[in-house]
Design a protein around this motif. Structure first.
Motif, PDB file in Angstrom:
ATOM      1  N   SER A  26      41.338 -24.693   4.442  1.00 12.75           N
ATOM      2  CA  SER A  26      41.883 -25.275   3.983  1.00 12.75           C
ATOM      3  C   SER A  26      41.913 -26.633   3.013  1.00 12.75           C
ATOM      4  O   SER A  26      41.289 -27.595   3.685  1.00 12.75           O
ATOM      5  CB  SER A  26      43.439 -25.588   4.828  1.00 12.75           C
ATOM      6  OG  SER A  26      43.238 -26.427   6.004  1.00 12.75           O
ATOM      7  N   SER A  27      43.456 -27.004   2.565  1.00  6.73           N
ATOM      8  CA  SER A  27      43.551 -28.037   2.335  1.00  6.73           C
ATOM      9  C   SER A  27      43.800 -29.151   2.859  1.00  6.73           C
ATOM     10  O   SER A  27      44.789 -28.866   3.989  1.00  6.73           O
ATOM     11  CB  SER A  27      44.024 -28.330   0.557  1.00  6.73           C
ATOM     12  OG  SER A  27      45.496 -27.384   0.843  1.00  6.73           O
ATOM     13  N   PRO A  28      43.794 -30.789   2.080  1.00  5.47           N
ATOM     14  CA  PRO A  28      44.401 -31.302   3.446  1.00  5.47           C
ATOM     15  C   PRO A  28      45.966 -31.193   3.007  1.00  5.47           C
ATOM     16  O   PRO A  28      45.893 -30.816   2.382  1.00  5.47           O
ATOM     17  CB  PRO A  28      43.503 -32.768   2.678  1.00  5.47           C
ATOM     18  CG  PRO A  28      42.083 -32.431   1.905  1.00  5.47           C
ATOM     19  CD  PRO A  28      42.323 -31.475   1.974  1.00  5.47           C
ATOM     20  N   PRO A  29      46.073 -32.658   4.381  1.00  2.74           N
ATOM     21  CA  PRO A  29      45.928 -32.466   5.334  1.00  2.74           C
ATOM     22  C   PRO A  29      45.502 -31.832   6.804  1.00  2.74           C
ATOM     23  O   PRO A  29      45.958 -30.624   6.403  1.00  2.74           O
ATOM     24  CB  PRO A  29      47.128 -33.584   5.819  1.00  2.74           C
ATOM     25  CG  PRO A  29      48.313 -32.704   4.989  1.00  2.74           C
ATOM     26  CD  PRO A  29      47.971 -32.020   3.997  1.00  2.74           C
ATOM     27  N   PHE A  30      45.054 -32.605   6.795  1.00  5.12           N
ATOM     28  CA  PHE A  30      44.253 -32.036   8.039  1.00  5.12           C
ATOM     29  C   PHE A  30      44.537 -31.731   9.552  1.00  5.12           C
ATOM     30  O   PHE A  30      45.329 -32.988   9.488  1.00  5.12           O
ATOM     31  CB  PHE A  30      42.297 -32.140   8.347  1.00  5.12           C
ATOM     32  CG  PHE A  30      41.784 -31.742   7.194  1.00  5.12           C
ATOM     33  CD1 PHE A  30      41.149 -30.616   7.145  1.00  5.12           C
ATOM     34  CD2 PHE A  30      41.440 -32.782   6.133  1.00  5.12           C
ATOM     35  CE1 PHE A  30      39.709 -30.425   6.659  1.00  5.12           C
ATOM     36  CE2 PHE A  30      40.504 -32.823   5.314  1.00  5.12           C
ATOM     37  CZ  PHE A  30      39.839 -31.388   5.201  1.00  5.12           C
ATOM     38  N   ARG A  31      45.136 -30.946  10.411  1.00 10.49           N
ATOM     39  CA  ARG A  31      45.649 -30.707  11.257  1.00 10.49           C
ATOM     40  C   ARG A  31      44.872 -31.193  12.259  1.00 10.49           C
ATOM     41  O   ARG A  31      44.364 -30.412  12.624  1.00 10.49           O
ATOM     42  CB  ARG A  31      46.334 -29.470  11.066  1.00 10.49           C
ATOM     43  CG  ARG A  31      47.411 -29.224  10.247  1.00 10.49           C
ATOM     44  CD  ARG A  31      48.442 -27.553  10.517  1.00 10.49           C
ATOM     45  NE  ARG A  31      47.140 -26.266  10.522  1.00 10.49           N
ATOM     46  CZ  ARG A  31      46.353 -26.150   9.431  1.00 10.49           C
ATOM     47  NH1 ARG A  31      45.832 -26.663   8.476  1.00 10.49           N
ATOM     48  NH2 ARG A  31      45.351 -24.947  10.360  1.00 10.49           N
ATOM     49  N   ILE A  32      45.624 -32.115  13.077  1.00 14.15           N
ATOM     50  CA  ILE A  32      45.336 -32.368  14.698  1.00 14.15           C
ATOM     51  C   ILE A  32      46.282 -32.352  16.148  1.00 14.15           C
ATOM     52  O   ILE A  32      47.095 -32.957  15.232  1.00 14.15           O
ATOM     53  CB  ILE A  32      44.800 -33.733  14.307  1.00 14.15           C
ATOM     54  CG1 ILE A  32      43.780 -34.172  13.661  1.00 14.15           C
ATOM     55  CG2 ILE A  32      43.853 -34.694  15.281  1.00 14.15           C
ATOM     56  CD1 ILE A  32      42.463 -34.126  13.008  1.00 14.15           C
ATOM     57  N   LEU A  40      50.937 -42.920  26.697  1.00 14.96           N
ATOM     58  CA  LEU A  40      50.346 -44.347  25.603  1.00 14.96           C
ATOM     59  C   LEU A  40      48.670 -43.331  25.234  1.00 14.96           C
ATOM     60  O   LEU A  40      49.113 -44.236  24.077  1.00 14.96           O
ATOM     61  CB  LEU A  40      50.016 -45.004  26.751  1.00 14.96           C
ATOM     62  CG  LEU A  40      49.764 -45.963  26.710  1.00 14.96           C
ATOM     63  CD1 LEU A  40      50.647 -46.968  25.187  1.00 14.96           C
ATOM     64  CD2 LEU A  40      49.161 -47.113  27.256  1.00 14.96           C
ATOM     65  N   ILE A  41      48.252 -43.193  25.725  1.00  9.71           N
ATOM     66  CA  ILE A  41      46.716 -41.990  25.036  1.00  9.71           C
ATOM     67  C   ILE A  41      47.310 -41.753  23.439  1.00  9.71           C
ATOM     68  O   ILE A  41      46.617 -41.602  22.551  1.00  9.71           O
ATOM     69  CB  ILE A  41      45.765 -41.562  25.835  1.00  9.71           C
ATOM     70  CG1 ILE A  41      45.057 -42.072  26.923  1.00  9.71           C
ATOM     71  CG2 ILE A  41      44.719 -41.045  25.293  1.00  9.71           C
ATOM     72  CD1 ILE A  41      44.342 -43.878  26.345  1.00  9.71           C
ATOM     73  N   ARG A  42      48.184 -40.808  24.203  1.00 10.19           N
ATOM     74  CA  ARG A  42      48.432 -39.600  22.984  1.00 10.19           C
ATOM     75  C   ARG A  42      49.197 -40.533  22.161  1.00 10.19           C
ATOM     76  O   ARG A  42      48.578 -40.530  19.893  1.00 10.19           O
ATOM     77  CB  ARG A  42      49.743 -38.962  23.350  1.00 10.19           C
ATOM     78  CG  ARG A  42      48.521 -37.587  23.946  1.00 10.19           C
ATOM     79  CD  ARG A  42      49.781 -36.422  24.775  1.00 10.19           C
ATOM     80  NE  ARG A  42      50.989 -37.139  24.706  1.00 10.19           N
ATOM     81  CZ  ARG A  42      51.401 -36.842  26.190  1.00 10.19           C
ATOM     82  NH1 ARG A  42      51.182 -36.613  26.620  1.00 10.19           N
ATOM     83  NH2 ARG A  42      52.688 -36.995  26.134  1.00 10.19           N
ATOM     84  N   GLN A  43      49.964 -41.562  21.887  1.00 13.72           N
ATOM     85  CA  GLN A  43      50.637 -43.006  21.104  1.00 13.72           C
ATOM     86  C   GLN A  43      49.475 -43.360  20.251  1.00 13.72           C
ATOM     87  O   GLN A  43      49.407 -43.532  19.103  1.00 13.72           O
ATOM     88  CB  GLN A  43      51.214 -43.093  21.903  1.00 13.72           C
ATOM     89  CG  GLN A  43      52.661 -43.114  21.928  1.00 13.72           C
ATOM     90  CD  GLN A  43      54.073 -43.412  22.790  1.00 13.72           C
ATOM     91  OE1 GLN A  43      53.063 -45.537  22.552  1.00 13.72           O
ATOM     92  NE2 GLN A  43      54.628 -43.501  23.558  1.00 13.72           N
ATOM     93  N   GLY A  44      47.852 -43.777  21.199  1.00 16.52           N
ATOM     94  CA  GLY A  44      47.125 -44.459  20.369  1.00 16.52           C
ATOM     95  C   GLY A  44      46.197 -43.752  18.978  1.00 16.52           C
ATOM     96  O   GLY A  44      46.103 -43.916  18.522  1.00 16.52           O
ATOM     97  N   VAL A  45      46.325 -42.658  19.323  1.00 16.60           N
ATOM     98  CA  VAL A  45      45.834 -41.362  18.940  1.00 16.60           C
ATOM     99  C   VAL A  45      46.403 -40.921  17.564  1.00 16.60           C
ATOM    100  O   VAL A  45      45.803 -41.123  16.401  1.00 16.60           O
ATOM    101  CB  VAL A  45      44.808 -40.125  19.513  1.00 16.60           C
ATOM    102  CG1 VAL A  45      44.401 -38.970  18.662  1.00 16.60           C
ATOM    103  CG2 VAL A  45      44.136 -40.241  20.467  1.00 16.60           C
ATOM    104  N   ARG A  46      47.261 -40.856  18.208  1.00 17.11           N
ATOM    105  CA  ARG A  46      48.256 -40.576  16.690  1.00 17.11           C
ATOM    106  C   ARG A  46      48.445 -42.072  15.295  1.00 17.11           C
ATOM    107  O   ARG A  46      48.550 -41.745  14.961  1.00 17.11           O
ATOM    108  CB  ARG A  46      49.729 -40.759  17.368  1.00 17.11           C
ATOM    109  CG  ARG A  46      51.132 -40.077  16.013  1.00 17.11           C
ATOM    110  CD  ARG A  46      52.416 -39.822  16.984  1.00 17.11           C
ATOM    111  NE  ARG A  46      52.515 -39.018  17.810  1.00 17.11           N
ATOM    112  CZ  ARG A  46      52.585 -37.950  16.389  1.00 17.11           C
ATOM    113  NH1 ARG A  46      53.131 -37.924  14.805  1.00 17.11           N
ATOM    114  NH2 ARG A  46      52.664 -36.391  17.558  1.00 17.11           N
ATOM    115  N   VAL A  56      47.050 -35.131   9.629  1.00 14.35           N
ATOM    116  CA  VAL A  56      48.801 -34.738  10.349  1.00 14.35           C
ATOM    117  C   VAL A  56      48.481 -34.691  11.712  1.00 14.35           C
ATOM    118  O   VAL A  56      47.343 -33.246  11.795  1.00 14.35           O
ATOM    119  CB  VAL A  56      49.507 -33.745   8.889  1.00 14.35           C
ATOM    120  CG1 VAL A  56      49.243 -32.668   9.554  1.00 14.35           C
ATOM    121  CG2 VAL A  56      50.902 -33.934   9.825  1.00 14.35           C
ATOM    122  N   ILE A  57      49.339 -35.542  12.669  1.00 10.25           N
ATOM    123  CA  ILE A  57      49.464 -34.732  14.024  1.00 10.25           C
ATOM    124  C   ILE A  57      49.976 -33.270  13.787  1.00 10.25           C
ATOM    125  O   ILE A  57      51.274 -33.591  13.335  1.00 10.25           O
ATOM    126  CB  ILE A  57      49.411 -36.309  14.971  1.00 10.25           C
ATOM    127  CG1 ILE A  57      48.857 -37.212  13.998  1.00 10.25           C
ATOM    128  CG2 ILE A  57      49.487 -35.537  16.265  1.00 10.25           C
ATOM    129  CD1 ILE A  57      47.308 -36.999  14.970  1.00 10.25           C
TER     130      ILE A  57
END
Length: 155
Positions: A26-32, A40-46, A56-57
């Motif tokens: 598939s073409s970007p954006p790559f889904r994460i 807080l960790i999820r926000q930092g990774v985002r 894209v998250i």
């Protein structure tokens, strides 16, 4: 498995699960998909991925069981997965994600830095292992490498 050596900040590729000609179709954006029981960790990774338009998250989860449901629903290119979580831990989730979506890249993101955890992560099907102390400097680089993405060129 891509592993960051504890004694250095350099990326070491120990086992290559991805051939150079096997980039996602598939073409970007790559889904994460981000999976961690700490908001807080999820926000930092985002935040780390928000600075690169190639990503894209597509979702978040707070435990392994939620992660499996999100993988079924969202079909992400990569899952950033904590080990220590309630309901179902990240190693159990990685095993199930690998079975359900073998093309999805799994990056273990953990505070547990030991050879035993690295080995268990690899046995569970993880493609990479990064400690939370290294996340800011290396997470984007590791995911780009796993998905065979060239760094976005700036003019």
């Amino acid at each position: 498995m891509a592993v960051l050596a504890p004694e250095s900040n350099s990326l070491q590729i120990e086992v290559a699960h991805v051939a150079k000609d096997q980039a996602p179709k598939s073409s970007p954006p790559f889904r994460i998909l981000i999976v961690d029981d700490h908001d807080l960790i999820r926000q930092g990774v985002r935040f780390i991925f928000s600075r690169d338009p190639q990503f894209v998250i597509c979702g978040e989860a707070a435990n392994g069981a939620e992660a499996i449901e999100q993988v079924k629903k969202l079909n992400p290119h990569a899952v950033i997965l904590d080990i220590s979580m309630p309901v179902m831990n990240g190693l159990e989730a990685a095993t199930e994600i690998r079975r359900l979506a073998p093309q999805t890249k799994i990056v273990i993101l953990t505070m547990h830095d030991s050879a035993q955890m690295r080995n268990q992560s690899q046995e569970a099907g993880a493609d990479a292992f990064i400690t939370k102390s290294q996340v800011a400097s290396k997470l984007l680089q590791v995911v780009q490498s796993l998905l065979q993405i060239r760094k976005a060129e700036t003019s």
